[in-house]
Write an enzyme that holds these catalytic residues in place. Structure first.
Site, PDB file in Angstrom:
ATOM      1  N   GLU A 129       0.839  -1.213   0.000  1.00 37.68           N
ATOM      2  CA  GLU A 129       0.000   0.000   0.000  1.00 37.68           C
ATOM      3  C   GLU A 129       0.869   1.258   0.000  1.00 37.68           C
ATOM      4  O   GLU A 129       0.695   2.155   0.833  1.00 37.68           O
ATOM      5  CB  GLU A 129      -0.996  -0.031   1.179  1.00 37.68           C
ATOM      6  CG  GLU A 129      -1.957  -1.205   1.069  1.00 37.68           C
ATOM      7  CD  GLU A 129      -3.179  -1.141   1.964  1.00 37.68           C
ATOM      8  OE1 GLU A 129      -3.211  -0.328   2.905  1.00 37.68           O
ATOM      9  OE2 GLU A 129      -4.126  -1.910   1.716  1.00 37.68           O
TER      10      GLU A 129
ATOM     11  N   GLU B  55      -5.050  -8.696  -0.955  1.00 36.35           N
ATOM     12  CA  GLU B  55      -5.890  -8.487   0.238  1.00 36.35           C
ATOM     13  C   GLU B  55      -7.325  -8.280  -0.234  1.00 36.35           C
ATOM     14  O   GLU B  55      -7.577  -7.404  -1.066  1.00 36.35           O
ATOM     15  CB  GLU B  55      -5.428  -7.260   1.048  1.00 36.35           C
ATOM     16  CG  GLU B  55      -4.105  -7.471   1.755  1.00 36.35           C
ATOM     17  CD  GLU B  55      -3.687  -6.301   2.641  1.00 36.35           C
ATOM     18  OE1 GLU B  55      -4.565  -5.611   3.207  1.00 36.35           O
ATOM     19  OE2 GLU B  55      -2.471  -6.086   2.766  1.00 36.35           O
TER      20      GLU B  55
HETATM   21  O1  AHR Z   1      -5.529  -6.167   6.596  1.00 39.34           O
HETATM   22  C1  AHR Z   1      -5.343  -5.045   7.421  1.00 39.34           C
HETATM   23  C2  AHR Z   1      -4.631  -3.915   6.701  1.00 39.34           C
HETATM   24  O2  AHR Z   1      -5.409  -3.513   5.616  1.00 39.34           O
HETATM   25  C3  AHR Z   1      -3.309  -4.240   6.081  1.00 39.34           C
HETATM   26  O3  AHR Z   1      -2.255  -4.145   6.949  1.00 39.34           O
HETATM   27  C4  AHR Z   1      -3.172  -3.185   5.032  1.00 39.34           C
HETATM   28  O4  AHR Z   1      -2.380  -3.596   3.951  1.00 39.34           O
HETATM   29  C5  AHR Z   1      -4.602  -2.886   4.641  1.00 39.34           C
HETATM   30  O5  AHR Z   1      -4.869  -1.535   4.655  1.00 39.34           O
END
Ligand code: AHR
Length: 500
Positions: free
Chosen positions: A176, A301
Protein backbone atom coordinates in the site's frame (compact mmCIF):
# COMPACT_ATOMS: atom_id res chain seq x y z
CA UNK A 1 -37.95 -23.35 -15.14
CA UNK A 2 -34.90 -21.69 -13.63
CA UNK A 3 -31.69 -23.47 -14.52
CA UNK A 4 -27.93 -23.50 -14.28
CA UNK A 5 -26.02 -24.66 -17.35
CA UNK A 6 -22.44 -25.88 -17.32
CA UNK A 7 -20.57 -25.69 -20.61
CA UNK A 8 -17.92 -28.41 -20.69
CA UNK A 9 -16.89 -27.54 -24.25
CA UNK A 10 -15.21 -24.23 -23.40
CA UNK A 11 -12.68 -23.08 -20.83
CA UNK A 12 -10.61 -20.03 -19.96
CA UNK A 13 -7.93 -22.38 -18.64
CA UNK A 14 -6.96 -23.85 -15.32
CA UNK A 15 -7.76 -22.18 -12.01
CA UNK A 16 -4.50 -21.25 -10.36
CA UNK A 17 -4.56 -22.85 -6.87
CA UNK A 18 -3.06 -19.59 -5.56
CA UNK A 19 -6.47 -17.93 -6.03
CA UNK A 20 -7.24 -19.77 -2.78
CA UNK A 21 -4.39 -18.01 -0.96
CA UNK A 22 -4.35 -16.51 2.54
CA UNK A 23 -2.83 -13.61 4.44
CA UNK A 24 -1.43 -13.48 7.97
CA UNK A 25 -0.09 -10.21 9.34
CA UNK A 26 1.51 -9.33 12.64
CA UNK A 27 -1.45 -7.35 13.83
CA UNK A 28 -3.76 -7.70 16.83
CA UNK A 29 -4.48 -11.37 17.48
CA UNK A 30 -3.54 -12.96 14.16
CA UNK A 31 -0.31 -14.47 15.52
CA UNK A 32 -0.16 -13.96 19.25
CA UNK A 33 -2.90 -16.06 20.88
CA UNK A 34 -4.04 -16.83 17.32
CA UNK A 35 -1.77 -18.96 15.18
CA UNK A 36 1.04 -18.85 17.72
CA UNK A 37 0.64 -19.84 21.38
CA UNK A 38 4.28 -20.67 22.13
CA UNK A 39 5.94 -23.98 22.89
CA UNK A 40 5.33 -23.73 26.64
CA UNK A 41 1.65 -22.95 26.33
CA UNK A 42 -0.97 -25.20 27.88
CA UNK A 43 -2.79 -24.90 24.57
CA UNK A 44 -1.87 -27.95 22.49
CA UNK A 45 0.69 -26.86 19.94
CA UNK A 46 3.15 -28.04 17.35
CA UNK A 47 6.44 -26.23 17.88
CA UNK A 48 4.52 -23.24 19.21
CA UNK A 49 1.69 -23.17 16.63
CA UNK A 50 -1.87 -23.92 17.74
CA UNK A 51 -2.38 -27.58 16.89
CA UNK A 52 -6.13 -27.39 16.23
CA UNK A 53 -5.58 -24.59 13.74
CA UNK A 54 -2.68 -26.34 11.98
CA UNK A 55 -4.76 -29.49 11.56
CA UNK A 56 -7.83 -27.64 10.37
CA UNK A 57 -5.91 -25.38 7.96
CA UNK A 58 -4.07 -28.30 6.40
CA UNK A 59 -7.41 -29.84 5.41
CA UNK A 60 -8.28 -27.01 3.03
CA UNK A 61 -4.93 -27.24 1.20
CA UNK A 62 -3.82 -23.61 1.53
CA UNK A 63 -1.63 -22.99 -1.53
CA UNK A 64 0.10 -19.79 -0.43
CA UNK A 65 0.32 -17.62 2.69
CA UNK A 66 1.33 -13.96 2.69
CA UNK A 67 3.34 -12.59 5.64
CA UNK A 68 4.27 -10.52 7.74
CA UNK A 69 2.09 -7.62 6.50
CA UNK A 70 0.24 -5.56 5.34
CA UNK A 71 1.23 -2.29 6.85
CA UNK A 72 3.32 -4.14 9.45
CA UNK A 73 5.81 -4.97 6.70
CA UNK A 74 6.68 -1.32 6.16
CA UNK A 75 8.53 -1.01 9.48
CA UNK A 76 9.64 -4.64 9.78
CA UNK A 77 13.29 -5.56 10.19
CA UNK A 78 13.65 -9.26 9.42
CA UNK A 79 16.78 -9.51 11.59
CA UNK A 80 14.56 -8.97 14.66
CA UNK A 81 12.93 -12.34 14.01
CA UNK A 82 15.92 -14.69 13.83
CA UNK A 83 18.15 -16.29 16.45
CA UNK A 84 17.22 -17.49 19.94
CA UNK A 85 13.71 -16.32 20.74
CA UNK A 86 14.59 -15.10 24.22
CA UNK A 87 17.10 -12.66 22.73
CA UNK A 88 14.82 -11.12 20.16
CA UNK A 89 13.96 -7.45 20.54
CA UNK A 90 10.51 -6.08 21.36
CA UNK A 91 9.51 -3.34 18.94
CA UNK A 92 7.01 -0.58 18.58
CA UNK A 93 5.54 -2.01 15.40
CA UNK A 94 3.54 -0.29 12.68
CA UNK A 95 0.20 -0.92 14.43
CA UNK A 96 1.30 0.43 17.82
CA UNK A 97 -0.46 3.74 17.16
CA UNK A 98 -3.76 1.82 17.01
CA UNK A 99 -3.48 -0.74 19.82
CA UNK A 100 -0.37 0.03 21.89
CA UNK A 101 0.84 -3.55 21.64
CA UNK A 102 4.49 -4.24 20.99
CA UNK A 103 5.86 -6.89 18.65
CA UNK A 104 7.75 -9.60 20.59
CA UNK A 105 9.19 -11.17 17.43
CA UNK A 106 8.48 -14.67 18.70
CA UNK A 107 7.41 -15.54 15.21
CA UNK A 108 10.09 -14.71 12.67
CA UNK A 109 11.31 -16.16 9.41
CA UNK A 110 12.08 -19.67 10.72
CA UNK A 111 8.84 -20.05 12.64
CA UNK A 112 6.77 -18.76 9.74
CA UNK A 113 8.42 -21.12 7.27
CA UNK A 114 7.87 -23.97 9.73
CA UNK A 115 4.16 -23.11 9.81
CA UNK A 116 4.00 -23.00 6.00
CA UNK A 117 5.66 -26.42 5.77
CA UNK A 118 3.27 -27.86 8.39
CA UNK A 119 0.21 -26.80 6.41
CA UNK A 120 1.65 -27.23 2.92
CA UNK A 121 1.50 -23.57 1.84
CA UNK A 122 4.08 -21.66 -0.20
CA UNK A 123 5.36 -18.60 1.67
CA UNK A 124 4.77 -15.17 0.13
CA UNK A 125 6.94 -12.60 1.89
CA UNK A 126 5.94 -8.95 1.89
CA UNK A 127 9.15 -6.94 2.01
CA UNK A 128 9.54 -3.47 3.43
CA UNK A 129 10.12 -0.88 0.69
CA UNK A 130 9.57 2.24 2.79
CA UNK A 131 11.97 2.24 5.73
CA UNK A 132 14.89 -0.06 4.81
CA UNK A 133 17.41 -0.21 1.99
CA UNK A 134 17.35 -2.60 -0.99
CA UNK A 135 20.44 -4.23 0.54
CA UNK A 136 18.46 -5.11 3.66
CA UNK A 137 15.90 -7.03 1.58
CA UNK A 138 18.58 -8.53 -0.64
CA UNK A 139 20.22 -9.89 2.52
CA UNK A 140 16.92 -11.41 3.64
CA UNK A 141 16.60 -13.22 0.30
CA UNK A 142 20.22 -14.38 0.53
CA UNK A 143 19.58 -15.57 4.09
CA UNK A 144 16.51 -17.54 2.97
CA UNK A 145 17.44 -18.95 -0.40
CA UNK A 146 21.16 -19.69 -0.69
CA UNK A 147 22.75 -23.04 0.16
CA UNK A 148 24.44 -23.41 3.53
CA UNK A 149 28.19 -23.20 3.25
CA UNK A 150 28.11 -20.59 0.50
CA UNK A 151 27.82 -17.31 2.38
CA UNK A 152 27.94 -15.96 5.88
CA UNK A 153 24.20 -15.24 5.75
CA UNK A 154 23.25 -18.73 4.55
CA UNK A 155 25.52 -20.16 7.27
CA UNK A 156 23.72 -18.00 9.80
CA UNK A 157 20.43 -19.55 8.67
CA UNK A 158 21.93 -23.01 9.09
CA UNK A 159 23.22 -22.08 12.55
CA UNK A 160 19.69 -20.92 13.39
CA UNK A 161 18.34 -24.38 12.62
CA UNK A 162 17.78 -24.67 8.89
CA UNK A 163 20.58 -26.10 6.79
CA UNK A 164 18.12 -26.41 3.91
CA UNK A 165 17.35 -23.15 2.09
CA UNK A 166 13.79 -21.90 2.45
CA UNK A 167 13.45 -21.18 -1.28
CA UNK A 168 10.96 -18.39 -0.85
CA UNK A 169 9.83 -17.47 -4.36
CA UNK A 170 7.13 -14.84 -3.87
CA UNK A 171 8.42 -11.48 -2.65
CA UNK A 172 6.12 -8.49 -2.50
CA UNK A 173 8.12 -5.27 -2.71
CA UNK A 174 6.17 -2.74 -0.67
CA UNK A 175 2.63 -2.65 0.68
CA UNK A 176 0.00 0.00 0.00
CA UNK A 177 2.67 2.50 -0.98
CA UNK A 178 -0.13 4.78 -2.21
CA UNK A 179 -1.19 5.08 1.44
CA UNK A 180 0.53 4.37 4.72
CA UNK A 181 3.38 2.60 2.97
CA UNK A 182 5.09 5.91 2.27
CA UNK A 183 2.28 8.04 0.73
CA UNK A 184 4.00 7.71 -2.63
CA UNK A 185 2.87 8.80 -6.05
CA UNK A 186 2.68 5.99 -8.62
CA UNK A 187 5.81 7.41 -10.25
CA UNK A 188 7.75 7.39 -6.98
CA UNK A 189 6.50 3.89 -6.18
CA UNK A 190 7.62 2.71 -9.62
CA UNK A 191 11.05 4.31 -9.16
CA UNK A 192 11.51 2.80 -5.70
CA UNK A 193 10.34 -0.59 -6.90
CA UNK A 194 12.76 -0.43 -9.83
CA UNK A 195 15.61 0.43 -7.45
CA UNK A 196 14.78 -2.54 -5.23
CA UNK A 197 14.10 -4.96 -8.08
CA UNK A 198 17.39 -4.14 -9.82
CA UNK A 199 19.28 -5.02 -6.66
CA UNK A 200 17.31 -8.26 -6.13
CA UNK A 201 18.05 -9.26 -9.71
CA UNK A 202 21.76 -9.17 -8.92
CA UNK A 203 21.26 -12.26 -6.72
CA UNK A 204 20.89 -14.28 -9.92
CA UNK A 205 17.93 -16.32 -8.63
CA UNK A 206 15.78 -17.36 -11.56
CA UNK A 207 12.76 -18.40 -9.51
CA UNK A 208 12.32 -15.10 -7.71
CA UNK A 209 8.81 -13.71 -8.26
CA UNK A 210 8.74 -10.03 -7.37
CA UNK A 211 5.40 -8.35 -6.86
CA UNK A 212 4.84 -4.65 -7.27
CA UNK A 213 2.38 -2.63 -5.20
CA UNK A 214 -0.75 -1.88 -7.19
CA UNK A 215 -3.79 0.19 -6.43
CA UNK A 216 -6.47 0.46 -3.81
CA UNK A 217 -9.95 -0.55 -5.00
CA UNK A 218 -10.70 0.65 -8.49
CA UNK A 219 -8.07 3.39 -8.63
CA UNK A 220 -7.24 2.91 -12.31
CA UNK A 221 -5.32 6.18 -12.37
CA UNK A 222 -2.70 4.56 -10.10
CA UNK A 223 -2.46 1.52 -12.35
CA UNK A 224 -2.17 3.57 -15.55
CA UNK A 225 0.54 5.83 -14.15
CA UNK A 226 2.45 2.88 -12.69
CA UNK A 227 2.21 0.91 -15.91
CA UNK A 228 3.19 3.95 -17.96
CA UNK A 229 6.43 4.10 -15.99
CA UNK A 230 6.88 0.43 -16.78
CA UNK A 231 6.39 0.84 -20.51
CA UNK A 232 8.50 4.04 -20.64
CA UNK A 233 11.39 2.40 -18.84
CA UNK A 234 14.49 2.58 -21.00
CA UNK A 235 15.87 -0.71 -19.77
CA UNK A 236 12.58 -2.58 -19.55
CA UNK A 237 10.92 -3.37 -16.28
CA UNK A 238 13.13 -5.58 -14.19
CA UNK A 239 11.94 -8.93 -12.90
CA UNK A 240 8.28 -8.18 -12.26
CA UNK A 241 6.07 -11.20 -11.70
CA UNK A 242 2.90 -9.42 -10.71
CA UNK A 243 1.10 -6.33 -9.51
CA UNK A 244 -1.05 -6.58 -6.41
CA UNK A 245 -4.29 -4.75 -5.74
CA UNK A 246 -6.40 -4.57 -2.57
CA UNK A 247 -10.17 -4.44 -2.39
CA UNK A 248 -12.12 -4.50 0.87
CA UNK A 249 -15.82 -3.94 1.38
CA UNK A 250 -15.61 -1.20 4.01
CA UNK A 251 -18.13 0.30 6.40
CA UNK A 252 -20.48 -2.64 6.47
CA UNK A 253 -23.74 -1.66 8.07
CA UNK A 254 -25.26 -3.56 10.99
CA UNK A 255 -26.93 -2.73 14.30
CA UNK A 256 -25.29 -2.30 17.71
CA UNK A 257 -25.47 -6.09 18.24
CA UNK A 258 -23.64 -6.71 14.96
CA UNK A 259 -26.81 -7.97 13.31
CA UNK A 260 -27.83 -7.01 9.79
CA UNK A 261 -31.23 -6.58 8.16
CA UNK A 262 -32.21 -7.32 4.55
CA UNK A 263 -31.14 -3.94 3.23
CA UNK A 264 -27.73 -4.30 4.91
CA UNK A 265 -27.37 -7.82 3.52
CA UNK A 266 -27.87 -6.65 -0.07
CA UNK A 267 -25.69 -3.58 0.39
CA UNK A 268 -22.82 -5.88 1.35
CA UNK A 269 -23.49 -8.39 -1.43
CA UNK A 270 -23.62 -5.78 -4.20
CA UNK A 271 -20.50 -3.99 -2.96
CA UNK A 272 -18.65 -7.31 -2.79
CA UNK A 273 -19.66 -8.05 -6.38
CA UNK A 274 -17.91 -4.80 -7.34
CA UNK A 275 -14.75 -6.95 -7.25
CA UNK A 276 -15.71 -7.94 -10.79
CA UNK A 277 -15.33 -4.34 -12.01
CA UNK A 278 -12.18 -3.84 -9.95
CA UNK A 279 -10.41 -6.79 -11.56
CA UNK A 280 -11.62 -6.14 -15.10
CA UNK A 281 -10.78 -2.45 -14.77
CA UNK A 282 -7.23 -3.04 -13.60
CA UNK A 283 -6.48 -5.75 -16.15
CA UNK A 284 -7.83 -3.47 -18.88
CA UNK A 285 -5.64 -0.59 -17.68
CA UNK A 286 -2.61 -2.90 -17.47
CA UNK A 287 -3.31 -4.22 -20.96
CA UNK A 288 -2.96 -0.69 -22.38
CA UNK A 289 0.73 -0.93 -21.50
CA UNK A 290 1.28 -4.69 -21.24
CA UNK A 291 -0.90 -6.37 -23.87
CA UNK A 292 1.13 -9.56 -23.60
CA UNK A 293 0.25 -9.77 -19.92
CA UNK A 294 3.81 -10.24 -18.71
CA UNK A 295 2.78 -8.75 -15.37
CA UNK A 296 0.17 -10.82 -13.59
CA UNK A 297 -2.73 -9.48 -11.58
CA UNK A 298 -2.76 -10.42 -7.89
CA UNK A 299 -5.46 -9.50 -5.34
CA UNK A 300 -3.36 -9.90 -2.23
CA UNK A 301 -5.89 -8.49 0.24
CA UNK A 302 -9.66 -8.87 -0.02
CA UNK A 303 -12.65 -9.37 2.25
CA UNK A 304 -15.33 -7.71 4.38
CA UNK A 305 -14.15 -5.00 6.77
CA UNK A 306 -16.68 -4.67 9.59
CA UNK A 307 -16.38 -2.23 12.45
CA UNK A 308 -14.21 -3.38 15.35
CA UNK A 309 -15.49 -5.20 18.37
CA UNK A 310 -17.71 -8.04 17.18
CA UNK A 311 -15.07 -10.71 17.84
CA UNK A 312 -14.53 -12.64 21.08
CA UNK A 313 -11.87 -10.22 22.35
CA UNK A 314 -14.47 -7.39 22.05
CA UNK A 315 -12.05 -5.00 20.39
CA UNK A 316 -8.76 -5.90 22.11
CA UNK A 317 -7.56 -7.64 18.95
CA UNK A 318 -7.41 -4.96 16.29
CA UNK A 319 -9.89 -5.52 13.43
CA UNK A 320 -11.11 -8.81 14.88
CA UNK A 321 -14.61 -9.51 13.62
CA UNK A 322 -17.24 -12.20 13.82
CA UNK A 323 -18.45 -13.91 10.70
CA UNK A 324 -21.94 -14.98 9.63
CA UNK A 325 -23.57 -16.42 6.52
CA UNK A 326 -23.29 -12.94 5.02
CA UNK A 327 -19.48 -13.18 5.11
CA UNK A 328 -19.64 -16.77 3.84
CA UNK A 329 -21.79 -15.74 0.87
CA UNK A 330 -19.46 -12.81 0.14
CA UNK A 331 -16.50 -15.22 0.18
CA UNK A 332 -18.34 -17.65 -2.13
CA UNK A 333 -19.37 -14.88 -4.53
CA UNK A 334 -15.82 -13.49 -4.62
CA UNK A 335 -14.24 -16.89 -5.23
CA UNK A 336 -16.74 -17.53 -8.04
CA UNK A 337 -15.66 -14.21 -9.58
CA UNK A 338 -12.00 -15.25 -9.35
CA UNK A 339 -12.70 -18.70 -10.83
CA UNK A 340 -14.50 -17.10 -13.76
CA UNK A 341 -11.54 -14.81 -14.30
CA UNK A 342 -8.89 -17.50 -13.93
CA UNK A 343 -7.33 -16.14 -17.12
CA UNK A 344 -6.55 -12.85 -15.39
CA UNK A 345 -6.36 -13.52 -11.63
CA UNK A 346 -3.10 -15.25 -10.77
CA UNK A 347 -3.26 -15.16 -6.99
CA UNK A 348 -5.61 -13.85 -4.30
CA UNK A 349 -5.19 -13.75 -0.52
CA UNK A 350 -8.18 -13.39 1.74
CA UNK A 351 -7.55 -11.03 4.66
CA UNK A 352 -6.88 -12.36 7.22
CA UNK A 353 -6.43 -15.90 8.50
CA UNK A 354 -7.29 -15.61 12.20
CA UNK A 355 -8.84 -13.15 14.70
CA UNK A 356 -9.04 -10.36 12.15
CA UNK A 357 -10.95 -9.28 9.02
CA UNK A 358 -12.98 -11.96 7.20
CA UNK A 359 -11.15 -14.65 9.15
CA UNK A 360 -11.31 -18.40 8.86
CA UNK A 361 -10.64 -18.83 12.58
CA UNK A 362 -11.38 -17.20 15.91
CA UNK A 363 -9.31 -18.17 18.92
CA UNK A 364 -8.66 -17.14 22.52
CA UNK A 365 -6.62 -19.21 24.96
CA UNK A 366 -7.82 -22.77 24.55
CA UNK A 367 -10.85 -21.74 22.53
CA UNK A 368 -10.81 -22.30 18.80
CA UNK A 369 -13.58 -22.04 16.25
CA UNK A 370 -13.91 -22.37 12.48
CA UNK A 371 -16.02 -19.54 11.05
CA UNK A 372 -18.52 -19.92 8.17
CA UNK A 373 -15.76 -18.48 5.91
CA UNK A 374 -13.60 -21.47 6.75
CA UNK A 375 -16.30 -23.79 5.47
CA UNK A 376 -16.48 -21.92 2.18
CA UNK A 377 -12.76 -22.48 1.57
CA UNK A 378 -13.21 -26.16 2.48
CA UNK A 379 -16.13 -26.50 0.08
CA UNK A 380 -14.31 -24.70 -2.77
CA UNK A 381 -11.08 -26.66 -2.40
CA UNK A 382 -11.85 -28.89 -5.42
CA UNK A 383 -11.44 -25.90 -7.76
CA UNK A 384 -7.71 -25.62 -7.10
CA UNK A 385 -5.92 -26.49 -10.34
CA UNK A 386 -9.19 -27.51 -12.02
CA UNK A 387 -10.09 -26.66 -15.62
CA UNK A 388 -12.60 -23.81 -15.50
CA UNK A 389 -15.93 -24.30 -17.31
CA UNK A 390 -18.31 -21.44 -18.07
CA UNK A 391 -21.60 -21.46 -16.18
CA UNK A 392 -24.80 -19.73 -17.23
CA UNK A 393 -27.00 -18.95 -14.27
CA UNK A 394 -30.56 -18.52 -15.44
CA UNK A 395 -31.93 -18.11 -11.93
CA UNK A 396 -33.52 -14.68 -12.08
CA UNK A 397 -31.84 -11.59 -10.73
CA UNK A 398 -31.61 -9.42 -7.66
CA UNK A 399 -31.53 -5.68 -8.10
CA UNK A 400 -30.34 -2.65 -6.18
CA UNK A 401 -30.28 1.00 -7.15
CA UNK A 402 -26.88 2.13 -8.38
CA UNK A 403 -25.70 -1.37 -9.24
CA UNK A 404 -26.05 -3.73 -12.18
CA UNK A 405 -28.45 -6.64 -11.48
CA UNK A 406 -26.92 -9.85 -10.18
CA UNK A 407 -27.81 -13.47 -10.94
CA UNK A 408 -29.68 -14.71 -7.90
CA UNK A 409 -27.48 -17.78 -7.79
CA UNK A 410 -23.80 -17.00 -8.31
CA UNK A 411 -22.00 -20.08 -9.64
CA UNK A 412 -18.69 -21.30 -11.02
CA UNK A 413 -17.49 -24.70 -12.20
CA UNK A 414 -14.32 -26.63 -12.87
CA UNK A 415 -13.28 -30.18 -13.64
CA UNK A 416 -10.32 -31.98 -12.13
CA UNK A 417 -9.50 -35.66 -12.48
CA UNK A 418 -12.88 -36.25 -14.09
CA UNK A 419 -14.84 -34.72 -11.20
CA UNK A 420 -17.02 -31.64 -11.53
CA UNK A 421 -16.90 -29.02 -8.76
CA UNK A 422 -19.87 -26.68 -9.09
CA UNK A 423 -19.98 -24.00 -6.39
CA UNK A 424 -23.02 -21.84 -5.84
CA UNK A 425 -24.21 -19.05 -3.57
CA UNK A 426 -27.85 -18.09 -3.18
CA UNK A 427 -27.62 -14.31 -2.89
CA UNK A 428 -31.26 -13.98 -1.91
CA UNK A 429 -31.46 -13.58 1.86
CA UNK A 430 -35.04 -14.77 2.34
CA UNK A 431 -36.09 -17.01 -0.55
CA UNK A 432 -34.83 -20.46 -1.46
CA UNK A 433 -33.96 -21.18 -5.09
CA UNK A 434 -35.04 -24.20 -7.06
CA UNK A 435 -33.49 -24.89 -10.45
CA UNK A 436 -32.58 -27.60 -12.93
CA UNK A 437 -28.99 -28.44 -13.86
CA UNK A 438 -28.12 -28.61 -17.57
CA UNK A 439 -24.90 -29.60 -19.30
CA UNK A 440 -23.45 -28.69 -22.69
CA UNK A 441 -20.60 -30.72 -24.22
CA UNK A 442 -20.61 -33.39 -21.52
CA UNK A 443 -22.82 -35.15 -19.03
CA UNK A 444 -22.79 -36.10 -15.38
CA UNK A 445 -23.12 -39.37 -13.50
CA UNK A 446 -26.53 -39.82 -11.93
CA UNK A 447 -25.19 -39.83 -8.40
CA UNK A 448 -23.86 -36.53 -7.05
CA UNK A 449 -22.94 -35.05 -3.70
CA UNK A 450 -24.44 -31.79 -2.55
CA UNK A 451 -22.89 -30.03 0.40
CA UNK A 452 -24.79 -27.00 1.74
CA UNK A 453 -23.82 -24.30 4.23
CA UNK A 454 -26.84 -22.41 5.57
CA UNK A 455 -28.70 -21.44 8.70
CA UNK A 456 -32.35 -20.47 9.13
CA UNK A 457 -31.09 -17.23 10.70
CA UNK A 458 -28.30 -15.95 8.41
CA UNK A 459 -27.11 -13.72 11.26
CA UNK A 460 -25.97 -16.79 13.20
CA UNK A 461 -22.28 -16.95 14.13
CA UNK A 462 -20.03 -19.78 15.25
CA UNK A 463 -18.98 -18.94 18.78
CA UNK A 464 -16.83 -20.64 21.41
CA UNK A 465 -20.07 -21.64 23.14
CA UNK A 466 -21.68 -22.92 19.94
CA UNK A 467 -18.83 -23.68 17.52
CA UNK A 468 -20.87 -25.74 15.05
CA UNK A 469 -23.93 -23.49 14.74
CA UNK A 470 -23.16 -22.89 11.05
CA UNK A 471 -21.76 -26.06 9.59
CA UNK A 472 -22.12 -27.76 6.19
CA UNK A 473 -24.39 -30.74 5.61
CA UNK A 474 -23.74 -33.26 2.88
CA UNK A 475 -26.30 -35.37 1.02
CA UNK A 476 -26.21 -37.71 -1.93
CA UNK A 477 -28.62 -36.66 -4.66
CA UNK A 478 -29.80 -38.11 -7.98
CA UNK A 479 -29.34 -36.08 -11.13
CA UNK A 480 -32.08 -37.23 -13.47
CA UNK A 481 -33.77 -35.45 -16.39
CA UNK A 482 -36.46 -33.98 -14.17
CA UNK A 483 -34.54 -33.50 -10.90
CA UNK A 484 -33.96 -30.05 -9.45
CA UNK A 485 -31.61 -28.56 -6.91
CA UNK A 486 -32.92 -26.58 -3.96
CA UNK A 487 -30.72 -24.01 -2.26
CA UNK A 488 -31.89 -22.47 1.01
CA UNK A 489 -31.90 -18.67 1.35
CA UNK A 490 -28.50 -17.06 2.03
CA UNK A 491 -26.61 -20.27 1.40
CA UNK A 492 -23.41 -21.60 -0.15
CA UNK A 493 -23.28 -25.01 -1.82
CA UNK A 494 -20.96 -27.29 -3.72
CA UNK A 495 -22.08 -30.06 -6.02
CA UNK A 496 -19.58 -32.74 -7.02
CA UNK A 497 -20.21 -35.41 -9.60
CA UNK A 498 -18.32 -37.60 -12.04
CA UNK A 499 -18.10 -36.19 -15.56
CA UNK A 500 -18.97 -38.85 -18.13
O1 AHR B 1 -5.53 -6.17 6.60
C1 AHR B 1 -5.34 -5.05 7.42
C2 AHR B 1 -4.63 -3.92 6.70
O2 AHR B 1 -5.41 -3.51 5.62
C3 AHR B 1 -3.31 -4.24 6.08
O3 AHR B 1 -2.26 -4.15 6.95
C4 AHR B 1 -3.17 -3.19 5.03
O4 AHR B 1 -2.38 -3.60 3.95
C5 AHR B 1 -4.60 -2.89 4.64
O5 AHR B 1 -4.87 -1.53 4.65
Amino acid sequence: MKNITIDFSHSKGNINPNIYGHFSEHIGGVFYDGLWVGEDSKVENIRGFRKSLVESFKKIAPPVLRWPGGCFAETYDWRDGIGPRENRPRRVNWWYHCDHRVEPNHVGTHEFIDFCRMVGAEPYFAANMTTVSPLHIRDWIEYCNFPAGLTTLSDERAANGSAEPFNVQYWGIGNENWGDGGQMTPELCADEYRRFAAIMKSLGLKDLKLILCGANGKDLNWTRRLMKEWSDSRHGWISTYGMSIHYYVHKIAEDENFRFNEDQWYDNIFRADYMREVIDGHRGAMDEFDPQRRIKLIVDEWGNWHRDGSGPSKGYNLFEQQSSMRDAVVAALTLNIFNDRCDIVDMANVAQLCNNLHSLYLTAGENFVETPNYHVFAMYKGHQGGRQCPVISNTGSIEREGFAPLDTVSASASVKDGILTLTMANLNMTTSQNFALNCIGGSLAEEATLCVLAHEDPNTKNTFEDPFAVTPTETTIKLTADSTIELPPASVAVLTAKVL
